[in-house]
Design a protein around this motif. Structure first.
Motif: not given
Length: 320
Positions: A131-134, A246-247, A278-279, A283-284
């Protein structure tokens, strides 16, 4: 080097000690294809149903917060014996069929070797990445539990304040920032109108912390006191990039577009709003924090060694 990077490095340096009973690559010899089998099955499902990421995240969270990450949530109720699936927070969970599919393949490749608890953990990790996450490694070696009791299900609800929600997370060993991080899973999450009606003006409960346009939009979906929508419609929690990890969730709640009460309160409460901001800006940073928090969650009260069992069917105990 950023402070956040130093913290992350410190975390992974300590990882072997923190999770000494679990091991990255645990099935390297006993079932070398295990993680590949899981990943391919998740990829196939994701191609036709991107909501599977949210399903697995919810499943993983609900399993780990009750008796630890032991697959107890997967057990079906039977005559004379209830299960966690019957508890209110779990009745709408989906994705169990994917776990069954993966288990079936694994049983043919490596009989009685890979636990259902590990399947859930690995599948969730893979779905987040798709899904695009880590992308992150998770230690494995969990064994499956022997108890599934609906009366033990006591999860933090969506209408709680930040303070009360944190009580549940703190009992599991999480810091406040980690709670804010884990709730970021709502960036691909969803809920139902029945859990949102108490905030909507169409139901006579105008919540001043909700953006007016969002209030009107949800009212059109959920109906009103006089004419509620049928079948309790589903609502995405991230109204912008609903299926992308994502964020954006943090940006949304920063603009009063939090669907659930607890989501919106994260952006308003003095103890959490700086983390949210901050988040939202980085996003990273969120993704790195999320990977760490998920690895920690996956270690909650795990069964290892000779404890529990390795189920042949994730829905029933071996001695059923």
């Amino acid at each position: 080097m950023k402070i956040s990077d130093i913290i992350l490095i410190f975390f992974f340096v300590l990882l072997p000690y923190a999770f000494a009973d679990l091991k990255v690559g645990f099935y390297g010899r006993s079932c070398p294809s295990a993680e590949t089998i899981v990943r391919r099955a998740v990829q196939r499902r994701f191609k036709r149903d991107r909501a599977i990421t949210a399903d697995l995240l919810q499943m993983h969270f609900h399993d780990c917060f009750v008796r630890g990450c032991d697959g107890s949530l997967l057990i079906d109720p039977s005559r004379g014996r209830g299960s966690e699936k019957q508890a209110g927070p779990n009745v709408n969970l989906d994705g169990f069929d994917l776990i069954d599919e993966i288990k079936s393949v694994l049983e043919k490749a490596c009989p009685s070797t890979v636990s259902c608890a590990d399947i859930v953990t690995l599948a969730t990790r893979d779905a987040v990445a798709l899904a695009g996450g880590p992308r992150y490694n998770v230690p494995t070696g969990r064994r499956d539990g022997l108890v599934s009791n609906p009366n033990e299900v006591n999860l933090p609800g969506p209408s709680l304040s930040v303070t009360h929600a944190f009580q549940s997370f703190r009992e599991k060993g999480f810091l406040l920032q980690e709670m804010v991080t884990l709730l970021g899973a709502h960036t691909v999450g969803f809920t139902h109108c029945s859990l949102v009606q108490s905030r909507l003006s169409s139901f006579g409960n105008r919540d001043p912390t909700m953006d007016l346009a969002l209030d009107a939009k949800l009212g059109r979906i959920c109906g009103s006191t006089r004419r509620p929508a049928r079948n309790d419609p589903q609502i995405v929690l991230d109204q912008n990039t609903s299926f992308v990890f994502d964020n954006e969730y943090y940006r949304q709640i920063g603009n009063k577009r939090g669907v659930l009460h607890i989501d919106q309160q994260l952006a308003l409460d003095a103890s959490t709003r700086r983390t949210v901001a901050g988040f939202a800006a980085n996003g990273e940073s969120f993704k790195r924090s999320f990977a760490s928090a998920m690895i920690k969650m996956g270690s909650l009260d795990v069964l290892v060694g000779n404890a529990g069992e390795i189920r042949k069917n994730c829905r029933v105990f071996n001695n059923h």
